[in-house]
Design a protein around this motif. Sequence first.
Motif, PDB file in Angstrom:
ATOM      1  N   ASP A 254       0.834  -1.201   0.000  1.00 16.63           N
ATOM      2  CA  ASP A 254       0.000   0.000   0.000  1.00 16.63           C
ATOM      3  C   ASP A 254       0.874   1.260   0.000  1.00 16.63           C
ATOM      4  N   TYR A 255       2.018   1.168   0.678  1.00 13.02           N
ATOM      5  CA  TYR A 255       2.959   2.286   0.707  1.00 13.02           C
ATOM      6  C   TYR A 255       3.865   2.283  -0.524  1.00 13.02           C
ATOM      7  N   GLU A 256       4.359   1.078  -0.883  1.00 14.87           N
ATOM      8  CA  GLU A 256       5.310   0.935  -1.988  1.00 14.87           C
ATOM      9  C   GLU A 256       4.857  -0.214  -2.877  1.00 14.87           C
ATOM     10  N   PRO A 257       4.098   0.070  -3.918  1.00 20.86           N
ATOM     11  CA  PRO A 257       3.528  -1.008  -4.738  1.00 20.86           C
ATOM     12  C   PRO A 257       4.550  -1.957  -5.347  1.00 20.86           C
ATOM     13  N   GLU A 258       5.790  -1.522  -5.557  1.00 18.34           N
ATOM     14  CA  GLU A 258       6.784  -2.352  -6.232  1.00 18.34           C
ATOM     15  C   GLU A 258       7.705  -3.088  -5.255  1.00 18.34           C
ATOM     16  N   VAL A 259       7.492  -2.932  -3.947  1.00 25.89           N
ATOM     17  CA  VAL A 259       8.417  -3.495  -2.978  1.00 25.89           C
ATOM     18  C   VAL A 259       8.220  -5.002  -2.848  1.00 25.89           C
TER      19      VAL A 259
ATOM     20  N   SER B  52      21.540  -5.377  -5.644  1.00 22.84           N
ATOM     21  CA  SER B  52      21.241  -5.063  -4.248  1.00 22.84           C
ATOM     22  C   SER B  52      19.928  -4.302  -4.134  1.00 22.84           C
ATOM     23  N   LEU B  53      19.689  -3.409  -5.070  1.00 19.44           N
ATOM     24  CA  LEU B  53      18.429  -2.657  -5.071  1.00 19.44           C
ATOM     25  C   LEU B  53      17.255  -3.552  -5.440  1.00 19.44           C
ATOM     26  N   ALA B  54      17.495  -4.498  -6.332  1.00 14.60           N
ATOM     27  CA  ALA B  54      16.420  -5.380  -6.783  1.00 14.60           C
ATOM     28  C   ALA B  54      15.941  -6.312  -5.680  1.00 14.60           C
ATOM     29  N   ARG B  55      16.731  -6.531  -4.637  1.00 13.45           N
ATOM     30  CA  ARG B  55      16.247  -7.281  -3.478  1.00 13.45           C
ATOM     31  C   ARG B  55      15.074  -6.554  -2.838  1.00 13.45           C
TER      32      ARG B  55
END
Length: 396
Positions: free
Chosen positions: A124-129, A324-327
């Motif tokens: 809800d805060y970060e749809p792609e997380v 690392s970001l893609a994790r």
Amino acid sequence: MRSVVVIGGGILGLSVARELTRRGTHVTVLEKEPHWAAHQTGHNSNVVHAGLYYRPGSFKARMSVAGNRSIIAYAREHGVPVEVCGKLVVATSERELDALRVLAERAHANGVPASVIGPERARDYEPEVSCLRALRVESTAIIDFAAVCRAMVAELIDGGADLRLDTRVLGIHSRASGGVEVTTASGTLRADGLVNCAGLHADRVARLAGVTPSARIVPFRGEYYELRPQRRNLVRGLIYPVPDPSLPFLGVHLTRMLDGSVHAGPNAVLALRREGYRWRDVSMRDLAEIARYPGLWRLARQYALPTGLDEVRRSLSVRRFAASLARLVPAIRPADIVPLGSGVRAQALLPDGSLVDDFLIERARHQVHVLNAPSPAATCALQIAEHVCDSLATSR
């Protein structure tokens, strides 16, 4: 009127000078660079931290929650851009869940408004997380710390402070009659007291003043990337990994800035000079000084493999950095990020190889030396300033 020389024109030096001026002290600020906030303050992530990471009872824990409130209030009072956006700390594997729980307990102990949420609520805060669980922290903010410094400079000018750029300190001597003498290329200053907020050179300034610091400054460079403009939609706010509790670094994270850009980083590699913002920035003096320090070799034996090697590999590889970001956000690919720049952290290291985890402030007669003030020092700058000024008042 009592007089004090403050060495260092970053946010800590300026905050200390401001607090001293408010207490009726005449202040002279000496900064070796041609502008304020030239190093750590001007190269950080501009995040106002909430205080969840720090050991309960430590300086960092005690000062962070109050510092979060005070620096936000200062920014609003002086027209400095600031946004309280909150952040997510995300556990992306089963082995990180216990550490996330401990982090939530620390947040509660430190009085930080935070709650553990599931993956659906996190999206809800970060749809792609991507996460198994997350810690939602409400009081984290983003700010322009360089603009905070400009506001403080304006206050200091109005208060009659003596502000000197391009002024390198060459010598410091205690006076037999009390107080200190500070020698610069343009002359000698006499004052009743001295505060050392020299950041990357704080231990050297302390030795120049006849003080043997308990720790040595070791510079670590943190490199940043940013998302390409067309990919900024992948991140709405701030996304952090669960940090390694054995290290003082928070890990590579994603931060939406006040201008809408999204910064990614930093990693942490040993810098080859104290102000080494690139691999090619090398100082033989700095390297020789670090190499002679036994604490560095004890640190290296503990962290060189695999932690240090992984950080170096990530520094040299866009693919590894993006991985690392893609994790955190699986949609991020190497083509989505571009180099942004770097900062250098002044990390205090003890002779036994231990990284100083808390603020380290030492006193001598008529002197206070801030020897370790890494993140969240900018967040806590006004609180640290009060503590330093109180310490100086009792160091006579």
